[in-house]
Write a protein that holds these residues in place. Structure first.
Motif, PDB file in Angstrom:
ATOM      1  N   ARG A 163       0.924  -1.138  -0.127  1.00 50.26           N
ATOM      2  CA  ARG A 163      -0.131  -0.025   0.157  1.00 50.26           C
ATOM      3  C   ARG A 163       0.871   1.127  -0.105  1.00 50.26           C
ATOM      4  N   GLY A 164       0.316   2.334  -0.162  1.00 48.46           N
ATOM      5  CA  GLY A 164       0.769   3.581  -0.228  1.00 48.46           C
ATOM      6  C   GLY A 164       1.460   4.159   1.422  1.00 48.46           C
ATOM      7  N   ARG A 165       1.739   5.348   1.428  1.00 49.58           N
ATOM      8  CA  ARG A 165       2.110   5.788   3.014  1.00 49.58           C
ATOM      9  C   ARG A 165       0.951   6.593   3.787  1.00 49.58           C
ATOM     10  N   ASP A 166       0.895   6.086   5.194  1.00 45.26           N
ATOM     11  CA  ASP A 166       0.219   6.632   6.193  1.00 45.26           C
ATOM     12  C   ASP A 166       1.133   7.470   6.778  1.00 45.26           C
ATOM     13  N   TYR A 167       0.764   8.916   6.702  1.00 47.99           N
ATOM     14  CA  TYR A 167       1.261   9.852   7.535  1.00 47.99           C
ATOM     15  C   TYR A 167       0.866  10.013   8.981  1.00 47.99           C
ATOM     16  N   ARG A 179      -3.798  11.595   6.794  1.00 47.82           N
ATOM     17  CA  ARG A 179      -3.381  11.792   5.506  1.00 47.82           C
ATOM     18  C   ARG A 179      -2.803  10.468   4.903  1.00 47.82           C
ATOM     19  N   TYR A 180      -3.105  10.162   3.590  1.00 42.55           N
ATOM     20  CA  TYR A 180      -2.487   8.859   2.884  1.00 42.55           C
ATOM     21  C   TYR A 180      -2.245   9.230   1.751  1.00 42.55           C
ATOM     22  N   GLU A 181      -0.800   8.911   1.204  1.00 43.20           N
ATOM     23  CA  GLU A 181      -0.462   9.104  -0.175  1.00 43.20           C
ATOM     24  C   GLU A 181      -0.605   7.625  -0.692  1.00 43.20           C
ATOM     25  N   GLY A 182      -1.324   7.576  -1.735  1.00 41.41           N
ATOM     26  CA  GLY A 182      -1.505   6.263  -2.420  1.00 41.41           C
ATOM     27  C   GLY A 182      -0.492   5.914  -3.335  1.00 41.41           C
ATOM     28  N   LEU A 183      -0.444   4.665  -3.958  1.00 42.22           N
ATOM     29  CA  LEU A 183       0.799   4.423  -4.901  1.00 42.22           C
ATOM     30  C   LEU A 183       0.590   4.834  -6.248  1.00 42.22           C
ATOM     31  N   ASP A 184      -0.821   5.600  -6.406  1.00 47.10           N
ATOM     32  CA  ASP A 184      -0.857   6.226  -7.730  1.00 47.10           C
ATOM     33  C   ASP A 184      -0.798   7.808  -7.577  1.00 47.10           C
ATOM     34  N   LYS A 185       0.318   7.840  -6.433  1.00 46.76           N
ATOM     35  CA  LYS A 185       0.569   9.334  -6.197  1.00 46.76           C
ATOM     36  C   LYS A 185      -0.366  10.360  -5.891  1.00 46.76           C
ATOM     37  N   LEU A 186      -1.465   9.893  -5.541  1.00 45.90           N
ATOM     38  CA  LEU A 186      -2.533  10.884  -5.224  1.00 45.90           C
ATOM     39  C   LEU A 186      -2.697  11.103  -3.542  1.00 45.90           C
ATOM     40  N   ASP A 187      -2.638  12.301  -3.038  1.00 48.48           N
ATOM     41  CA  ASP A 187      -2.920  12.397  -1.497  1.00 48.48           C
ATOM     42  C   ASP A 187      -4.376  12.257  -1.044  1.00 48.48           C
ATOM     43  N   MET A 354      -7.029   1.131  -6.420  1.00 49.00           N
ATOM     44  CA  MET A 354      -6.719  -0.229  -7.257  1.00 49.00           C
ATOM     45  C   MET A 354      -7.110   0.026  -8.425  1.00 49.00           C
ATOM     46  N   ALA A 355      -8.284   0.558  -8.945  1.00 49.46           N
ATOM     47  CA  ALA A 355      -8.653   0.785 -10.266  1.00 49.46           C
ATOM     48  C   ALA A 355      -7.726   1.661 -11.200  1.00 49.46           C
ATOM     49  N   VAL A 356      -7.538   2.537 -10.418  1.00 47.71           N
ATOM     50  CA  VAL A 356      -6.553   3.667 -11.137  1.00 47.71           C
ATOM     51  C   VAL A 356      -5.182   3.144 -11.510  1.00 47.71           C
ATOM     52  N   LEU A 357      -4.597   1.986 -10.476  1.00 49.26           N
ATOM     53  CA  LEU A 357      -3.620   1.422 -10.746  1.00 49.26           C
ATOM     54  C   LEU A 357      -3.660   0.138 -11.560  1.00 49.26           C
TER      55      LEU A 357
END
Length: 722
Positions: A163-167, A179-187, A354-357
């Motif tokens: 998964r992406g990063r949890d701040y 805040r969460y930064e997804g693997l799709d680079k969206l905050d 998950m759909a975006v990626l």
């Protein structure tokens, strides 16, 4: 300031008896929706982190949100949704309280009214505490919260390798930001703001001490959104509530309305209409009914078409919106991953990470074999209902592309039927409306090899060709009219030859990849009646069985006869009851003149709705009805679900024998029936061509008569057939 989550250190969860692992009970949960944002919570107003939460664009932006009074869950008095579905209210009271200074507050003297609404991707909450004791009370109030930013498919059970990063959570004196930064680079952000400054604020909780004077009250306002708002408060809450309710009133004014002499029956009609309005999202292409909450709060092709068909006689504008959206998103290329082919109509669209990626194919997925012919069928039904050839002319290239896909699909099949076999392992294994893995099987229970030709899909194709032929004639395109008429007749003969089971006097569920029939009796055959494919003799035999105890439970039509090998009344598709399926079967029975039994189906469905608090779920268990017992809920059903809400209106139209010919400007009523206990029913503002009329039905002895309000005589001819 930044504070780490302290959940693992705090025993309050265990002491309070909070159970976040309890199974989801949809019939005891409450949903709100606006646009692409929705929230599901329990009767306390709590979000417990199972399948519930606050979701925005297919991401859960609030996974826990729980109210404690003195570190304990308050006592529940009741919970409700406003009639327009805009405001949820939980009615709570305190358990015995002892504050740090030793003062005691007895149980049941603090009334807590917890009200909530959604507006423009933001959740507004008002918690009002009223003191009914004869002394001042100090009430310790705690809100516990978390945002896991899980994709909808993760919430449903999908496992991701990473998964992406949890701040770290950031707090101010009166707000918390996650805040969460997804693997799709969206905050993705979630901020909780309070109107009252907490005594203590941490990464996962805010603590307040509410001082209530004798017979006094205090109110806490909370807002949850992507960013920090202006300070929450009474005016912002009231303004959002007013805008939300105004918007809902505007939605509910679209189309005709139905009123009857039965108060409780009217409550069902009103709730169903409100649920459809709640699920309908205004897209650039027009209104679109999202399928259901929580799992399917997005545009689905099949669900949108069926919901539009159910509402077509009352609100044809919904069908126009569905057709416009699906035409705009029609496939133009071949992609095994998305199961798309030129001309094919979309099955599902998603916006989550998950759909975006492309971890899953559902960003825009076309793996529904029935959506394309149903799309054509809806277009043909729409023009018959409205006479709006101008709109259909604008869709004509799309309709022709869809027809070409049907022809190519049948030509590629060894037996000439439209069949499916997923093009990629990530897609759906079954692609009809019964899309669970075990919903298509042989009589011995074995799963057939593909490609699979479903019986009801061939019926939809038949109806699509027939409708296209009529449209081609209206457009003075004789060659296409002849061609499509021939295609329809070829399909009809092929279905009668290959799907009919002489020994069981019923249609087989499907043909497998070898052309061998799946000799199983299912409700799919009722969909053939709906489109009018079977001969009258075979339709009568199917009708008799659908109304027999093998199928008809007393609450509705089971998806599978109870003597089939995989019958399970608690399954998703193999013996459960889906209200929309019952309604389609009922409309099919009506087409072949079965009238009195429709009243039984409508009454059973109404009585089931009463037990479900006037809100039919996506499905429920198919156990036989027993005296004094309620229908049994299915534990993971969506509630509300658009085509379940719309089922009452399809059932009603079938009972009334009502058809509207927009091309001729006529209302046709054939052997009408009224529901049990209803002596009078009026449809107000029913559009017929350019006119709007009020049409009434009245029980007179053992007959039901139909008549127009005298103001409308001559505007729209009423033709009644007995």
């Amino acid at each position: 300031m930044t504070i780490l989550d302290e959940r693992k250190l705090d025993p309050a969860v265990a002491l309070a008896g909070l159970d976040d692992t309890a199974p989801r009970e949809p019939h005891r949960q409450f949903a709100l929706k606006h646009g692409d944002c929705f929230v599901v919570a329990d009767a306390y107003g709590d979000i417990r982190g199972g399948g519930d939460g606050l979701f925005r664009d297919d991401t859960r932006v609030l996974s826990h949100f729980r109210l404690l009074v003195g570190e304990r869950v308050p006592s529940l008095l009741g919970a409700s949704l406003s009639q327009d579905n805009m405001i949820f209210t939980a009615n709570l009271t305190n358990l015995p309280l002892t504050t740090l200074d030793g003062s005691a507050t007895p149980q049941g003297v603090i009334y807590i009214e917890r009200s909530r609404l959604l507006w423009e991707d933001r959740m507004f909450e008002r918690i009002k505490l009223s003191n009914y004791s004869d002394r001042e009370a100090l009430v310790p109030l705690t809100l516990r919260f978390a945002a896991d930013f899980r994709d909808m498919f993760e919430v449903r059970g999908s496992i991701r390798s990473r998964r992406g990063r949890d701040y770290d959570v950031e707090t101010t004196e009166d707000s918390v930001s996650m805040r969460y930064e997804g693997l799709d680079k969206l905050d993705r952000h979630s901020t909780i703001a309070f109107s009252v400054r907490p005594d203590r604020i941490l990464a996962n909780r805010a603590d307040f001490t509410m001082r209530l004077s004798k017979r006094g009250s205090e109110t806490l306002f909370i807002e949850v959104g992507a960013d920090r708002p202006a300070p929450p408060g009474r005016e912002r809450y009231r303004a959002a509530a007013a805008r939300a309710r105004f918007g809902m009133r505007a939605k509910r004014r679209h189309g005709a309305t139905v009123f009857s002499s039965g108060r409780v029956f009217n409550d069902w009609l009103s709730r169903a209409r409100a649920d459809i309005a709640l699920l309908t999202t205004d897209l650039p292409t027009g209104p679109y009914p999202y399928a259901g909450i929580p799992w399917f709060s997005t545009a689905f092709g099949r669900d949108g078409v069926v919901s539009a068909l159910q509402m077509l006689w009352l609100n044809p504008g919904l069908a126009r919106g569905v057709l416009s959206f699906l035409a705009q998103h029609q496939a133009t290329e071949t992609s095994p991953f998305s199961d798309s082919q030129p001309g094919k109509i979309m099955h599902e669209t998603r916006k989550g990470e998950m759909a975006v990626l492309r971890e899953l194919p559902f960003g825009r997925y076309y793996g529904g074999v029935d959506t394309t012919p149903l799309y054509i069928y809806l277009a043909c039904a729409y023009v018959e209902r409205t006479g709006d050839m101008e709109f259909i002319n604008s869709l004509w290239p799309s309709l022709c592309a869809a027809a070409n896909w049907m022809e190519e699909a049948s030509q590629q099949s060894s037996n000439g039927f439209v069949s499916y076999q997923r093009a990629a392992e990530s897609g759906l294994s079954n692609q009809g409306w019964k899309d669970s893995f075990d919903s298509v099987f042989h009589a011995d229970g074995t799963i057939p090899k593909g490609p699979i030709a479903l019986v009801e899909v061939q019926g939809y194709v038949y109806a699509a060709y027939r409708g296209l032929a009529e449209l081609a004639l209206a457009r003075e395109d004789a060659s296409r009219a002849v061609h499509w008429t021939e295609c329809a007749e070829t399909m009809r003969k092929s279905v009668e030859e290959h799907f009919w089971m002489d020994d069981r006097e019923f249609y087989a569920l499907a043909l497998d990849g070898d052309g061998r029939p799946c000799e199983v009796r299912t409700s799919n055959a009722g969909h053939l009646l709906f489109v009018g494919l079977p001969s009258p003799e075979r339709a009568q035999r199917v009708s008799d069985q659908l109304l027999s105890a093998s199928f008809h439970s007393g609450w509705g039509v089971r998806t599978l006869a109870d003597d089939e090998i995989l019958f399970n009344p608690m399954s998703y598709h193999n013996g459960s009851i889906w209200p929309h399926d019952t309604a389609i079967c009922a409309a099919g029975l009506a087409r072949y003149g079965v009238r009195d039994s429709l009243v039984r189906l409508l009454s059973g469905t109404f009585e089931a709705a009463v037990h479900f608090n006037m809100r039919l779920p996506e499905l429920f268990c198919g156990f036989t009805r027993q005296p004094g017992e309620a229908p049994i809920a299915y534990p993971a059903a969506c509630l509300p679900q658009a085509w379940s809400s719309g089922s009452v209106f399809m059932l009603m139209q079938a009972c009334l024998g009502l058809e509207i010919d927009g091309l001729k400007g006529e209302i046709q009523v054939t052997r009408p029936r009224l529901p049990i206990g209803i002596d009078h029913l009026t449809i107000r503002r029913l559009s017929v061509g350019a006119a709007e009329v009020d049409l009434s039905f009245q029980r007179v002895g053992d007959r039901v008569v139909a008549y127009l309000d005298t103001r409308h005589e001559g505007l729209a001819p009423l033709i009644v057939r007995s």
